[in-house]
Motif scaffolding. Structure first.
Motif, PDB file in Angstrom:
ATOM      1  N   GLU A 130       0.833  -1.202   0.000  1.00  0.00           N
ATOM      2  CA  GLU A 130       0.000   0.000   0.000  1.00  0.00           C
ATOM      3  C   GLU A 130       0.869   1.255   0.000  1.00  0.00           C
ATOM      4  OE1 GLU A 130      -3.333   0.565  -0.245  1.00  0.00           O
ATOM      5  OE2 GLU A 130      -3.388  -1.573  -0.781  1.00  0.00           O
ATOM      6  N   GLU A 131       1.946   1.207   0.779  1.00  0.00           N
ATOM      7  CA  GLU A 131       2.868   2.338   0.826  1.00  0.00           C
ATOM      8  C   GLU A 131       3.535   2.548  -0.531  1.00  0.00           C
ATOM      9  OE1 GLU A 131       6.495   4.020   3.691  1.00  0.00           O
ATOM     10  OE2 GLU A 131       5.710   1.981   3.952  1.00  0.00           O
ATOM     11  N   GLU A 132       3.812   1.439  -1.232  1.00  0.00           N
ATOM     12  CA  GLU A 132       4.436   1.524  -2.555  1.00  0.00           C
ATOM     13  C   GLU A 132       3.558   2.287  -3.533  1.00  0.00           C
ATOM     14  OE1 GLU A 132       6.228  -1.443  -6.045  1.00  0.00           O
ATOM     15  OE2 GLU A 132       5.089  -2.269  -4.350  1.00  0.00           O
ATOM     16  N   LEU A 140      10.371   3.172  -1.400  1.00  0.00           N
ATOM     17  CA  LEU A 140      10.639   2.077  -0.470  1.00  0.00           C
ATOM     18  C   LEU A 140      12.135   1.796  -0.383  1.00  0.00           C
ATOM     19  CD1 LEU A 140       7.787  -0.527  -1.198  1.00  0.00           C
ATOM     20  CD2 LEU A 140       7.971   1.091   0.703  1.00  0.00           C
ATOM     21  N   TYR A 141      12.807   1.927  -1.519  1.00  0.00           N
ATOM     22  CA  TYR A 141      14.252   1.715  -1.516  1.00  0.00           C
ATOM     23  C   TYR A 141      14.947   2.764  -0.645  1.00  0.00           C
ATOM     24  CZ  TYR A 141      19.076   1.313  -3.142  1.00  0.00           C
ATOM     25  OH  TYR A 141      20.440   1.174  -3.193  1.00  0.00           O
ATOM     26  N   ILE A 163      13.587  -5.778  -1.524  1.00  0.00           N
ATOM     27  CA  ILE A 163      13.256  -4.577  -0.757  1.00  0.00           C
ATOM     28  C   ILE A 163      12.111  -4.864   0.212  1.00  0.00           C
ATOM     29  CG2 ILE A 163      12.292  -2.240  -0.928  1.00  0.00           C
ATOM     30  CD1 ILE A 163      13.824  -1.968  -3.596  1.00  0.00           C
ATOM     31  N   LEU A 164      11.051  -5.491  -0.287  1.00  0.00           N
ATOM     32  CA  LEU A 164       9.910  -5.814   0.571  1.00  0.00           C
ATOM     33  C   LEU A 164      10.316  -6.770   1.685  1.00  0.00           C
ATOM     34  CD1 LEU A 164       7.024  -6.250  -2.045  1.00  0.00           C
ATOM     35  CD2 LEU A 164       7.457  -4.297  -0.563  1.00  0.00           C
ATOM     36  N   ASP A 168      10.207  -5.928   5.606  1.00  0.00           N
ATOM     37  CA  ASP A 168       9.333  -6.781   6.417  1.00  0.00           C
ATOM     38  C   ASP A 168      10.082  -7.291   7.650  1.00  0.00           C
ATOM     39  OD1 ASP A 168       7.380  -8.735   7.300  1.00  0.00           O
ATOM     40  OD2 ASP A 168       8.496 -10.227   6.152  1.00  0.00           O
ATOM     41  N   VAL A 169      11.318  -7.781   7.447  1.00  0.00           N
ATOM     42  CA  VAL A 169      12.109  -8.285   8.569  1.00  0.00           C
ATOM     43  C   VAL A 169      12.418  -7.160   9.552  1.00  0.00           C
ATOM     44  CG1 VAL A 169      14.358  -9.233   9.222  1.00  0.00           C
ATOM     45  CG2 VAL A 169      13.098 -10.217   7.293  1.00  0.00           C
TER      46      VAL A 169
END
Length: 301
Positions: A130-132, A140-141, A163-164, A168-169
Protein backbone atom coordinates in the motif's frame (compact mmCIF):
# COMPACT_ATOMS: atom_id res chain seq x y z
CA UNK A 1 37.25 -27.84 8.79
CA UNK A 2 37.09 -29.59 5.43
CA UNK A 3 39.38 -32.62 5.22
CA UNK A 4 37.95 -34.05 2.01
CA UNK A 5 38.42 -33.02 -1.61
CA UNK A 6 39.43 -29.39 -2.25
CA UNK A 7 36.74 -26.73 -2.40
CA UNK A 8 38.22 -23.71 -4.17
CA UNK A 9 36.50 -20.38 -4.73
CA UNK A 10 37.09 -17.93 -7.57
CA UNK A 11 35.40 -14.55 -7.33
CA UNK A 12 35.80 -11.09 -8.80
CA UNK A 13 34.01 -8.42 -10.81
CA UNK A 14 32.04 -9.18 -13.92
CA UNK A 15 34.07 -9.71 -17.12
CA UNK A 16 37.31 -10.40 -15.22
CA UNK A 17 37.75 -13.94 -16.57
CA UNK A 18 36.48 -15.96 -13.61
CA UNK A 19 34.70 -18.66 -15.60
CA UNK A 20 37.67 -19.34 -17.87
CA UNK A 21 39.99 -19.67 -14.87
CA UNK A 22 37.54 -21.95 -13.05
CA UNK A 23 37.33 -24.23 -16.07
CA UNK A 24 41.13 -24.48 -16.28
CA UNK A 25 41.30 -25.28 -12.58
CA UNK A 26 38.58 -27.92 -12.81
CA UNK A 27 40.25 -29.53 -15.81
CA UNK A 28 43.59 -29.61 -14.00
CA UNK A 29 42.12 -31.06 -10.78
CA UNK A 30 39.52 -33.35 -12.33
CA UNK A 31 36.87 -31.32 -10.56
CA UNK A 32 33.43 -29.84 -11.10
CA UNK A 33 32.10 -26.28 -11.02
CA UNK A 34 29.40 -24.66 -8.91
CA UNK A 35 28.18 -21.29 -10.17
CA UNK A 36 27.57 -18.62 -7.53
CA UNK A 37 25.80 -16.30 -9.95
CA UNK A 38 22.32 -15.06 -9.11
CA UNK A 39 21.32 -14.72 -12.77
CA UNK A 40 23.16 -17.48 -14.65
CA UNK A 41 20.97 -19.94 -12.76
CA UNK A 42 17.91 -18.89 -14.77
CA UNK A 43 16.96 -20.67 -17.98
CA UNK A 44 16.71 -18.49 -21.06
CA UNK A 45 19.35 -16.03 -19.85
CA UNK A 46 22.42 -17.49 -21.53
CA UNK A 47 23.55 -14.47 -23.57
CA UNK A 48 22.90 -11.59 -21.18
CA UNK A 49 24.59 -13.30 -18.24
CA UNK A 50 27.54 -14.60 -20.28
CA UNK A 51 26.88 -18.07 -18.91
CA UNK A 52 29.28 -20.67 -20.27
CA UNK A 53 27.96 -22.68 -23.20
CA UNK A 54 28.21 -26.48 -23.30
CA UNK A 55 31.13 -26.12 -25.70
CA UNK A 56 32.95 -23.74 -23.34
CA UNK A 57 32.32 -26.06 -20.39
CA UNK A 58 34.50 -28.70 -22.11
CA UNK A 59 32.50 -31.54 -20.63
CA UNK A 60 33.15 -30.39 -17.06
CA UNK A 61 30.01 -30.76 -14.92
CA UNK A 62 28.55 -27.37 -14.06
CA UNK A 63 26.04 -26.98 -11.23
CA UNK A 64 23.42 -24.24 -10.85
CA UNK A 65 23.66 -22.97 -14.43
CA UNK A 66 20.49 -22.63 -16.52
CA UNK A 67 18.54 -24.82 -14.08
CA UNK A 68 15.91 -22.46 -12.59
CA UNK A 69 12.71 -21.23 -14.22
CA UNK A 70 12.82 -17.46 -14.95
CA UNK A 71 9.47 -17.26 -13.17
CA UNK A 72 10.97 -18.55 -9.91
CA UNK A 73 12.29 -16.27 -7.19
CA UNK A 74 15.74 -17.42 -6.15
CA UNK A 75 17.33 -15.93 -3.05
CA UNK A 76 20.68 -16.13 -1.30
CA UNK A 77 19.06 -18.43 1.24
CA UNK A 78 17.74 -20.86 -1.38
CA UNK A 79 21.13 -20.82 -3.10
CA UNK A 80 22.83 -21.59 0.20
CA UNK A 81 20.65 -24.67 0.66
CA UNK A 82 21.20 -25.93 -2.89
CA UNK A 83 24.93 -25.25 -2.73
CA UNK A 84 25.24 -27.14 0.55
CA UNK A 85 23.61 -30.17 -1.07
CA UNK A 86 25.92 -29.98 -4.09
CA UNK A 87 29.00 -29.64 -1.88
CA UNK A 88 27.94 -32.62 0.21
CA UNK A 89 27.36 -34.72 -2.90
CA UNK A 90 30.71 -33.88 -4.53
CA UNK A 91 32.52 -34.43 -1.24
CA UNK A 92 30.92 -37.88 -0.97
CA UNK A 93 32.56 -38.70 -4.31
CA UNK A 94 35.86 -37.11 -3.21
CA UNK A 95 35.59 -34.76 -6.20
CA UNK A 96 37.18 -31.30 -6.13
CA UNK A 97 34.74 -28.42 -6.51
CA UNK A 98 35.46 -24.96 -7.86
CA UNK A 99 32.93 -22.33 -6.84
CA UNK A 100 32.90 -19.38 -9.21
CA UNK A 101 30.86 -16.21 -9.33
CA UNK A 102 30.51 -12.56 -8.54
CA UNK A 103 27.12 -12.32 -6.85
CA UNK A 104 28.05 -10.83 -3.50
CA UNK A 105 25.01 -12.01 -1.57
CA UNK A 106 25.32 -15.57 -2.85
CA UNK A 107 29.02 -15.80 -2.02
CA UNK A 108 28.36 -14.22 1.33
CA UNK A 109 25.65 -16.76 2.13
CA UNK A 110 28.08 -19.55 1.32
CA UNK A 111 31.17 -18.27 3.13
CA UNK A 112 29.25 -16.71 6.02
CA UNK A 113 26.08 -18.80 6.44
CA UNK A 114 22.90 -16.86 7.00
CA UNK A 115 21.26 -16.73 10.37
CA UNK A 116 17.62 -17.68 9.98
CA UNK A 117 15.44 -14.61 9.53
CA UNK A 118 11.77 -14.79 10.52
CA UNK A 119 9.26 -15.87 7.86
CA UNK A 120 7.39 -13.18 5.96
CA UNK A 121 4.54 -11.45 7.73
CA UNK A 122 1.57 -11.02 5.38
CA UNK A 123 0.25 -7.99 7.25
CA UNK A 124 3.55 -6.15 6.87
CA UNK A 125 3.84 -7.02 3.18
CA UNK A 126 0.33 -5.72 2.54
CA UNK A 127 1.16 -2.48 4.34
CA UNK A 128 4.35 -2.08 2.32
CA UNK A 129 2.49 -2.71 -0.93
CA UNK A 130 0.00 0.00 0.00
CA UNK A 131 2.87 2.34 0.83
CA UNK A 132 4.44 1.52 -2.56
CA UNK A 133 1.32 2.85 -4.29
CA UNK A 134 1.95 6.29 -2.83
CA UNK A 135 5.74 6.59 -2.81
CA UNK A 136 6.73 4.04 -5.45
CA UNK A 137 9.39 1.36 -5.33
CA UNK A 138 12.09 4.04 -5.33
CA UNK A 139 10.55 5.47 -2.17
CA UNK A 140 10.64 2.08 -0.47
CA UNK A 141 14.25 1.72 -1.52
CA UNK A 142 15.06 5.07 0.11
CA UNK A 143 13.38 3.79 3.26
CA UNK A 144 15.54 0.67 3.11
CA UNK A 145 18.63 2.83 2.69
CA UNK A 146 17.78 4.61 5.93
CA UNK A 147 17.19 1.47 8.01
CA UNK A 148 19.65 -0.93 6.37
CA UNK A 149 22.23 0.92 4.24
CA UNK A 150 24.52 -2.14 4.13
CA UNK A 151 21.91 -4.31 2.44
CA UNK A 152 20.68 -1.53 0.15
CA UNK A 153 24.17 -0.65 -1.08
CA UNK A 154 24.92 -4.07 -2.56
CA UNK A 155 21.52 -4.54 -4.21
CA UNK A 156 21.55 -5.00 -7.97
CA UNK A 157 19.00 -2.37 -8.93
CA UNK A 158 15.52 -1.90 -7.47
CA UNK A 159 14.77 -5.50 -6.61
CA UNK A 160 11.19 -5.34 -5.38
CA UNK A 161 11.20 -8.77 -3.75
CA UNK A 162 14.35 -8.07 -1.76
CA UNK A 163 13.26 -4.58 -0.76
CA UNK A 164 9.91 -5.81 0.57
CA UNK A 165 11.53 -8.76 2.34
CA UNK A 166 14.19 -6.62 4.03
CA UNK A 167 11.67 -4.03 5.19
CA UNK A 168 9.33 -6.78 6.42
CA UNK A 169 12.11 -8.29 8.57
CA UNK A 170 13.01 -4.84 9.92
CA UNK A 171 9.36 -4.19 10.82
CA UNK A 172 9.16 -7.53 12.63
CA UNK A 173 12.44 -7.45 14.51
CA UNK A 174 13.70 -3.88 14.54
CA UNK A 175 16.93 -5.28 13.13
CA UNK A 176 18.45 -4.61 9.70
CA UNK A 177 18.04 -7.59 7.38
CA UNK A 178 21.82 -7.52 6.86
CA UNK A 179 22.29 -8.27 10.56
CA UNK A 180 21.07 -11.81 9.89
CA UNK A 181 24.45 -12.57 8.33
CA UNK A 182 26.87 -14.06 10.82
CA UNK A 183 29.81 -12.03 9.52
CA UNK A 184 28.30 -8.88 10.95
CA UNK A 185 28.78 -10.42 14.37
CA UNK A 186 32.07 -12.21 13.89
CA UNK A 187 33.88 -9.97 11.43
CA UNK A 188 35.37 -10.61 8.03
CA UNK A 189 38.80 -11.99 8.87
CA UNK A 190 37.96 -15.47 7.60
CA UNK A 191 34.87 -17.42 6.47
CA UNK A 192 32.70 -18.67 9.30
CA UNK A 193 31.59 -21.69 7.27
CA UNK A 194 33.92 -24.48 8.52
CA UNK A 195 34.03 -26.03 5.04
CA UNK A 196 35.98 -22.98 3.86
CA UNK A 197 38.08 -22.39 6.98
CA UNK A 198 41.26 -23.79 5.39
CA UNK A 199 40.33 -23.52 1.72
CA UNK A 200 41.71 -20.75 -0.52
CA UNK A 201 39.44 -18.05 -1.91
CA UNK A 202 40.94 -16.50 -5.05
CA UNK A 203 39.94 -13.12 -6.41
CA UNK A 204 40.60 -11.76 -9.89
CA UNK A 205 41.29 -8.09 -10.42
CA UNK A 206 42.61 -5.94 -13.23
CA UNK A 207 43.25 -2.32 -14.00
CA UNK A 208 40.04 -0.34 -14.30
CA UNK A 209 40.70 0.78 -17.87
CA UNK A 210 41.26 -2.79 -19.00
CA UNK A 211 38.15 -4.02 -17.21
CA UNK A 212 36.09 -1.25 -18.78
CA UNK A 213 37.36 -2.25 -22.21
CA UNK A 214 36.47 -5.88 -21.55
CA UNK A 215 32.98 -4.92 -20.40
CA UNK A 216 32.35 -2.87 -23.55
CA UNK A 217 33.63 -5.73 -25.73
CA UNK A 218 31.49 -8.26 -23.85
CA UNK A 219 28.34 -6.15 -24.30
CA UNK A 220 29.07 -5.85 -28.03
CA UNK A 221 29.40 -9.63 -28.19
CA UNK A 222 26.07 -10.02 -26.41
CA UNK A 223 24.39 -7.74 -28.93
CA UNK A 224 25.97 -9.65 -31.81
CA UNK A 225 24.84 -12.99 -30.38
CA UNK A 226 21.23 -11.86 -30.16
CA UNK A 227 20.60 -10.39 -26.71
CA UNK A 228 17.68 -8.39 -28.09
CA UNK A 229 15.93 -11.61 -29.15
CA UNK A 230 16.72 -13.24 -25.79
CA UNK A 231 15.03 -10.37 -23.95
CA UNK A 232 12.06 -10.51 -26.31
CA UNK A 233 11.78 -14.26 -25.73
CA UNK A 234 11.65 -13.77 -21.96
CA UNK A 235 8.95 -11.14 -22.35
CA UNK A 236 6.97 -13.42 -24.65
CA UNK A 237 7.33 -16.18 -22.05
CA UNK A 238 5.49 -14.00 -19.55
CA UNK A 239 8.37 -12.36 -17.69
CA UNK A 240 7.44 -8.82 -16.68
CA UNK A 241 9.89 -5.97 -16.21
CA UNK A 242 9.43 -6.48 -12.46
CA UNK A 243 10.52 -10.13 -12.59
CA UNK A 244 13.96 -11.22 -11.42
CA UNK A 245 15.37 -11.71 -14.94
CA UNK A 246 14.25 -8.31 -16.17
CA UNK A 247 15.64 -6.48 -13.14
CA UNK A 248 19.14 -7.70 -13.96
CA UNK A 249 21.90 -5.60 -15.44
CA UNK A 250 21.87 -6.22 -19.17
CA UNK A 251 18.12 -6.80 -19.25
CA UNK A 252 16.40 -3.92 -17.46
CA UNK A 253 18.12 -1.42 -19.78
CA UNK A 254 16.05 -2.81 -22.68
CA UNK A 255 12.73 -1.47 -21.36
CA UNK A 256 13.01 1.96 -23.06
CA UNK A 257 14.02 0.21 -26.29
CA UNK A 258 10.95 -2.04 -26.34
CA UNK A 259 8.79 0.96 -25.45
CA UNK A 260 10.16 2.85 -28.46
CA UNK A 261 11.97 5.41 -26.30
CA UNK A 262 15.60 4.42 -26.98
CA UNK A 263 17.69 3.25 -29.90
CA UNK A 264 19.73 0.06 -29.98
CA UNK A 265 22.93 2.08 -29.60
CA UNK A 266 21.54 3.95 -26.59
CA UNK A 267 20.51 0.66 -25.02
CA UNK A 268 23.95 -0.80 -25.57
CA UNK A 269 25.60 2.25 -24.00
CA UNK A 270 23.25 2.03 -21.01
CA UNK A 271 24.19 -1.62 -20.47
CA UNK A 272 27.91 -0.80 -20.60
CA UNK A 273 27.51 2.00 -18.03
CA UNK A 274 25.36 -0.13 -15.70
CA UNK A 275 27.78 -3.06 -15.94
CA UNK A 276 30.77 -0.88 -15.10
CA UNK A 277 28.90 0.50 -12.09
CA UNK A 278 28.02 -3.03 -11.01
CA UNK A 279 31.67 -4.12 -11.28
CA UNK A 280 32.66 -1.20 -9.04
CA UNK A 281 30.10 -2.25 -6.41
CA UNK A 282 31.37 -5.82 -6.55
CA UNK A 283 34.97 -4.76 -5.89
CA UNK A 284 33.90 -2.47 -3.06
CA UNK A 285 32.20 -5.45 -1.43
CA UNK A 286 35.05 -7.92 -1.96
CA UNK A 287 37.67 -5.56 -0.54
CA UNK A 288 36.05 -6.05 2.86
CA UNK A 289 37.23 -9.67 2.86
CA UNK A 290 40.95 -9.74 3.78
CA UNK A 291 41.20 -13.51 3.31
CA UNK A 292 40.91 -13.25 -0.50
CA UNK A 293 44.09 -14.19 -2.35
CA UNK A 294 44.13 -11.71 -5.20
CA UNK A 295 45.37 -12.60 -8.67
CA UNK A 296 46.02 -9.88 -11.24
CA UNK A 297 44.45 -10.73 -14.57
CA UNK A 298 45.59 -9.24 -17.84
CA UNK A 299 43.45 -8.02 -20.70
CA UNK A 300 43.59 -11.41 -22.40
CA UNK A 301 43.00 -13.49 -19.22
Amino acid sequence: MNTGAPILTVLGPTASGKSALAIRMARSLGGEILSADSRQCYRGMLIGTSATTPEEQEGIPHHYVQTVSPHASETASSFQQKAASIIEETQSRNTPLIIVGGSTLYLQALLFPLEAAPPSEAQHLEALQEEEKSIGLAGLYQKLESVDPAYASQMDGLNRQRILRALDVWMQTGRPFSSFHTQHKQGFDRPTNPLFASQPVFGLFMERAILHERIAARVQTMIDKGLQKEVASLLNDGCSWDSNPMKSVGYREWKPFFEGKATLLETQEAIVIATRQYAKRQMTWFRRWPFIQWIQAGGNH
